[in-house]
Scaffold this motif. Structure first.
Motif, PDB file in Angstrom:
ATOM      1  N   LEU A  35       0.820  -1.205   0.000  1.00 28.27           N
ATOM      2  CA  LEU A  35       0.000   0.000   0.000  1.00 28.27           C
ATOM      3  C   LEU A  35       0.857   1.260   0.000  1.00 28.27           C
ATOM      4  O   LEU A  35       0.489   2.269  -0.601  1.00 28.27           O
ATOM      5  CB  LEU A  35      -0.937  -0.003   1.212  1.00 28.27           C
ATOM      6  N   ALA A  36       1.997   1.217   0.678  1.00 31.70           N
ATOM      7  CA  ALA A  36       2.895   2.377   0.714  1.00 31.70           C
ATOM      8  C   ALA A  36       3.433   2.671  -0.685  1.00 31.70           C
ATOM      9  O   ALA A  36       3.528   3.835  -1.092  1.00 31.70           O
ATOM     10  CB  ALA A  36       4.032   2.136   1.690  1.00 31.70           C
ATOM     11  N   LYS A  37       3.775   1.633  -1.438  1.00 33.13           N
ATOM     12  CA  LYS A  37       4.261   1.831  -2.812  1.00 33.13           C
ATOM     13  C   LYS A  37       3.171   2.461  -3.675  1.00 33.13           C
ATOM     14  O   LYS A  37       3.433   3.350  -4.477  1.00 33.13           O
ATOM     15  CB  LYS A  37       4.698   0.503  -3.427  1.00 33.13           C
ATOM     16  N   ARG A  38       1.943   1.990  -3.515  1.00 32.55           N
ATOM     17  CA  ARG A  38       0.836   2.532  -4.295  1.00 32.55           C
ATOM     18  C   ARG A  38       0.612   4.001  -3.929  1.00 32.55           C
ATOM     19  O   ARG A  38       0.372   4.832  -4.805  1.00 32.55           O
ATOM     20  CB  ARG A  38      -0.439   1.735  -4.031  1.00 32.55           C
ATOM     21  N   GLU A  39       0.718   4.321  -2.660  1.00 34.25           N
ATOM     22  CA  GLU A  39       0.503   5.693  -2.203  1.00 34.25           C
ATOM     23  C   GLU A  39       1.571   6.627  -2.765  1.00 34.25           C
ATOM     24  O   GLU A  39       1.271   7.773  -3.100  1.00 34.25           O
ATOM     25  CB  GLU A  39       0.499   5.742  -0.678  1.00 34.25           C
ATOM     26  N   VAL A  40       2.801   6.145  -2.885  1.00 29.38           N
ATOM     27  CA  VAL A  40       3.866   6.967  -3.463  1.00 29.38           C
ATOM     28  C   VAL A  40       3.522   7.320  -4.903  1.00 29.38           C
ATOM     29  O   VAL A  40       3.673   8.470  -5.330  1.00 29.38           O
ATOM     30  CB  VAL A  40       5.227   6.232  -3.381  1.00 29.38           C
ATOM     31  N   GLY A  41       3.026   6.344  -5.649  1.00 28.74           N
ATOM     32  CA  GLY A  41       2.624   6.599  -7.034  1.00 28.74           C
ATOM     33  C   GLY A  41       1.493   7.609  -7.120  1.00 28.74           C
ATOM     34  O   GLY A  41       1.509   8.514  -7.965  1.00 28.74           O
ATOM     35  N   ILE A  42       0.527   7.479  -6.232  1.00 36.92           N
ATOM     36  CA  ILE A  42      -0.606   8.404  -6.223  1.00 36.92           C
ATOM     37  C   ILE A  42      -0.134   9.807  -5.887  1.00 36.92           C
ATOM     38  O   ILE A  42      -0.566  10.793  -6.504  1.00 36.92           O
ATOM     39  CB  ILE A  42      -1.681   7.921  -5.223  1.00 36.92           C
ATOM     40  N   ARG A  43       0.778   9.939  -4.931  1.00 31.66           N
ATOM     41  CA  ARG A  43       1.276  11.272  -4.549  1.00 31.66           C
ATOM     42  C   ARG A  43       2.052  11.920  -5.686  1.00 31.66           C
ATOM     43  O   ARG A  43       2.010  13.141  -5.866  1.00 31.66           O
ATOM     44  CB  ARG A  43       2.139  11.181  -3.302  1.00 31.66           C
ATOM     45  N   GLU A  44       2.789  11.128  -6.469  1.00 31.71           N
ATOM     46  CA  GLU A  44       3.516  11.685  -7.608  1.00 31.71           C
ATOM     47  C   GLU A  44       2.538  12.235  -8.644  1.00 31.71           C
ATOM     48  O   GLU A  44       2.752  13.327  -9.186  1.00 31.71           O
ATOM     49  CB  GLU A  44       4.410  10.620  -8.236  1.00 31.71           C
TER      50      GLU A  44
END
Length: 82
Positions: A36-45
Motif C-alpha cells: 500500500l505504501a508503494k501505491r501511495e507513493v505513485g498516487i502522490r507523484e
C-alpha cells in the motif's frame, strides 16, 4: 468472587497453531503495508503533477478576476455626464 479452578493445559499443537497464525498475520500485515505504501507513493507523484497544472489554472483565473475587478472599478469611478 467465583473460584475459577485450575488452569487448563492447552495442547502444544493448539499453542503452535496460535503462534503460527500470529506470525503469519504479522508477516502479511507487513507485506500489505509495504504494498500500500508503494501505491501511495505513485498516487502522490500523480497528485504533485496535477497540482502544478491546477495551480497554474488558479493563478490565471485569479489574474483574470483581478483585471475584471480593476476594469469594473475604473468604469464605476469615471465621472458621469448629466
Amino acid at each position: 468472587m467465583a473460584d475459577l479452578g485450575a488452569p487448563v493445559r492447552v495442547s502444544p499443537l493448539i499453542r503452535f497453531g496460535r503462534w503460527s497464525f500470529l506470525a503469519v498475520g504479522v508477516a502479511y500485515g507487513a507485506y500489505h503495508q509495504q504494498r500500500l505504501a508503494k501505491r501511495e507513493v505513485g498516487i502522490r507523484e500523480i497528485e504533485a503533477q496535477q497540482k502544478v497544472v491546477r495551480d497554474a489554472k488558479l493563478a490565471a483565473e485569479k489574474k483574470r478576476n483581478q483585471e475584471e475587478e480593476a476594469k469594473a472599478i475604473a468604469e464605476l469611478s469615471k465621472p458621469t455626464k448629466k
